[in-house]
Design an enzyme around this catalytic site. Sequence first.
Site, PDB file in Angstrom:
ATOM      1  N   LYS A 276     -37.492  14.504  22.617  1.00  0.00           N
ATOM      2  CA  LYS A 276     -37.732  15.149  23.911  1.00  0.00           C
ATOM      3  C   LYS A 276     -39.133  14.802  24.406  1.00  0.00           C
ATOM      4  CE  LYS A 276     -34.850  19.290  23.399  1.00  0.00           C
ATOM      5  NZ  LYS A 276     -33.922  19.019  24.505  1.00  0.00           N
ATOM      6  N   ARG A 350     -23.999  20.838  19.712  1.00  0.00           N
ATOM      7  CA  ARG A 350     -22.539  20.743  19.653  1.00  0.00           C
ATOM      8  C   ARG A 350     -22.062  20.197  18.309  1.00  0.00           C
ATOM      9  NH1 ARG A 350     -22.446  16.870  24.823  1.00  0.00           N
ATOM     10  NH2 ARG A 350     -24.234  18.200  25.279  1.00  0.00           N
TER      11      ARG A 350
HETATM   12  N1  BES Z   1     -31.341  22.623  23.262  1.00  0.00           N
HETATM   13  C1  BES Z   1     -31.016  21.706  24.271  1.00  0.00           C
HETATM   14  C2  BES Z   1     -30.548  22.356  25.574  1.00  0.00           C
HETATM   15  C3  BES Z   1     -31.549  23.195  26.320  1.00  0.00           C
HETATM   16  C4  BES Z   1     -32.307  22.632  27.336  1.00  0.00           C
HETATM   17  C5  BES Z   1     -31.671  24.542  26.068  1.00  0.00           C
HETATM   18  C6  BES Z   1     -33.202  23.425  28.037  1.00  0.00           C
HETATM   19  C7  BES Z   1     -32.558  25.327  26.764  1.00  0.00           C
HETATM   20  C8  BES Z   1     -33.323  24.755  27.767  1.00  0.00           C
HETATM   21  C9  BES Z   1     -29.908  20.766  23.793  1.00  0.00           C
HETATM   22  O1  BES Z   1     -29.862  20.507  22.447  1.00  0.00           O
HETATM   23  C10 BES Z   1     -30.137  19.461  24.492  1.00  0.00           C
HETATM   24  O2  BES Z   1     -31.156  18.885  24.292  1.00  0.00           O
HETATM   25  N2  BES Z   1     -29.161  19.028  25.286  1.00  0.00           N
HETATM   26  C11 BES Z   1     -29.267  17.813  26.008  1.00  0.00           C
HETATM   27  C12 BES Z   1     -27.905  17.151  25.967  1.00  0.00           C
HETATM   28  C13 BES Z   1     -27.878  15.745  26.480  1.00  0.00           C
HETATM   29  C14 BES Z   1     -28.640  14.829  25.539  1.00  0.00           C
HETATM   30  C15 BES Z   1     -26.453  15.309  26.604  1.00  0.00           C
HETATM   31  C16 BES Z   1     -29.651  18.109  27.459  1.00  0.00           C
HETATM   32  O3  BES Z   1     -29.203  19.130  27.977  1.00  0.00           O
HETATM   33  O4  BES Z   1     -30.435  17.365  28.014  1.00  0.00           O
HETATM   34 ZN    ZN Z   2     -31.127  18.898  21.820  1.00  0.00          ZN
END
Ligand code: BES
Ligand code: ZN
Length: 502
Positions: A276, A350
């Site tokens: 991230k 997931r």
């Molecule tokens: N934990 C995150 C989702 C999230 C984002 C929760 C902001 C709370 C606030 C999750 O694991 C994630 O990073 N999801 C990605 C998925 C993508 C790579 C398909 C996302 O939402 O960007």
């Molecule tokens: Zn994530």
Amino acid sequence: MKFSTVATFEKRKQADLLAIPFWKVKKKVEAASTVSDFKAYAKVPLELKDFKGSEGEIVTVYPQNGNKEKRYVLLGLGDKDKLTVESLRRAYAKLVSFCQSKKDVKDLNLLLPQGSELTENSVAQGVAEGLLLSNYSFDKLKHDSLKKDPAQFIEKVIFIGASKKELAIANKAQAICEGVYTARDLVNGNADDVTPQTLASTARSLAKKFPSIKTTVFDKKRIEKEGMDLLLAVSRGAAVDPAFIIMEYKGAPKSKETTVVVGKGVTYDTGGLNLKPTGSMETMKSDMSGSATAFGTIVAAATMGLKANVTAVVAATENGIDSNSYKPGDVYSSYSGKTVEIGNTDAEGRLTLADALAYSVKKLSPTRVVNFATLTGAMVIALGSETTGMMTNDESLAEKFSEAGEATFERVWRLPLFKEYRDQLKSDIADINNIGGRDAGSITAGIFLQEFVEKTPWVHFDIAGTAYLSKARRYNPKRGTGVGVRLMIEFLENLGKKTAKA
Ligand code: BES
Ligand code: ZN
Ligand code: ZN
């Protein structure tokens, strides 16, 4: 916060403050309690237009005969004919923040508003929840500032003239809020303190505290033996081991019905090798909020003695980054046997949930499975922090949770799981890909999860927007909200009521 009652206004004991509710009746401000003549106290504030009776408005008056309370607080409730449980929560939360700002207010004498359209029970519930939900702060990580400025909590609330039933309702709200506080504390704790092992030991100590709870924890070796390879893949970049936690609460031992609550328990989400960026990682200690909701639900159920069976299941791990991290492009297999191509290591939630869901439906014979997860950033874009996204394969569950959402004001909104979205998750090397592109990002995440529950009635709540607030709002503090605990308890209680009637 401890609730009690006293029979009459005259018999009340000393307290730091007396709160008198006022509402508006056809634009005129009136006292919402008639146990004494309170209008006199409001006379000057009303003449000076310092008090209008709006929801949450507060004016302090200092009674001449202030031998029981030095301060009287006139608390506005807004229009009498628009009074709701939610408007009461909001107004009484304002009373709590006023008390907290005073530093010397610990005990409240309180008059419940009487004579509105709401039942007395609903009034007691709204007032108690407003007080309880806002009487919270997370100070465990403060040292110096806490010495100078200690957090102030309300310790005692005395309802004047309230019935046994009203007191019982306030005490039930207290039990449910223990679950909310548990969830908030787990979310707010440092990621390095709230590890998979911390979650496991919390689950074990809850089993010690409540005979109605049984905890089972699988360590890494057992997780390997079970074949939960998706959970193991996510955990490979972390210095801490994963833990698979099962916490069973049996409140209806004679019933075969069980609701399994699966919670995403990613104790920190760096994104893994698909790291991230700065700005997106700082709040990711909250990525175990789903597990906090599952734990909070069990705590609430056990504290209130809920007559239902609930099992929390958490596949806990950190999504760290390391030379041993799982790799984008590789394929791993799930507990169910389905194989998954890793399109992105940041879509880790997931993966962990897939193993938890597949295990739950295979081994725990659930009547229904409900999962809570901070699953997608797309959810925050779609519904913001006011509403939780709901996806389900069961119409009746959708209806019941929508109702529970309205009742608790933990509102939910349904998104579709049309089968056509499945195309976005196609992989030419595995059974499924863990990402489906930017379009409908929350839905494709839901579709992914659905593959692992098959026909079991199931609801997925994406709490990415509602679990963690960047600013305090109404009765919710900044950071962890504990969202989902009240929703789950309301849902489970209603199930009981409906089967009792049938
Ligand atoms: N934990 C995150 C989702 C999230 C984002 C929760 C902001 C709370 C606030 C999750 O694991 C994630 O990073 N999801 C990605 C998925 C993508 C790579 C398909 C996302 O939402 O960007
Ligand atoms: Zn994530
Ligand atoms: Zn995540």
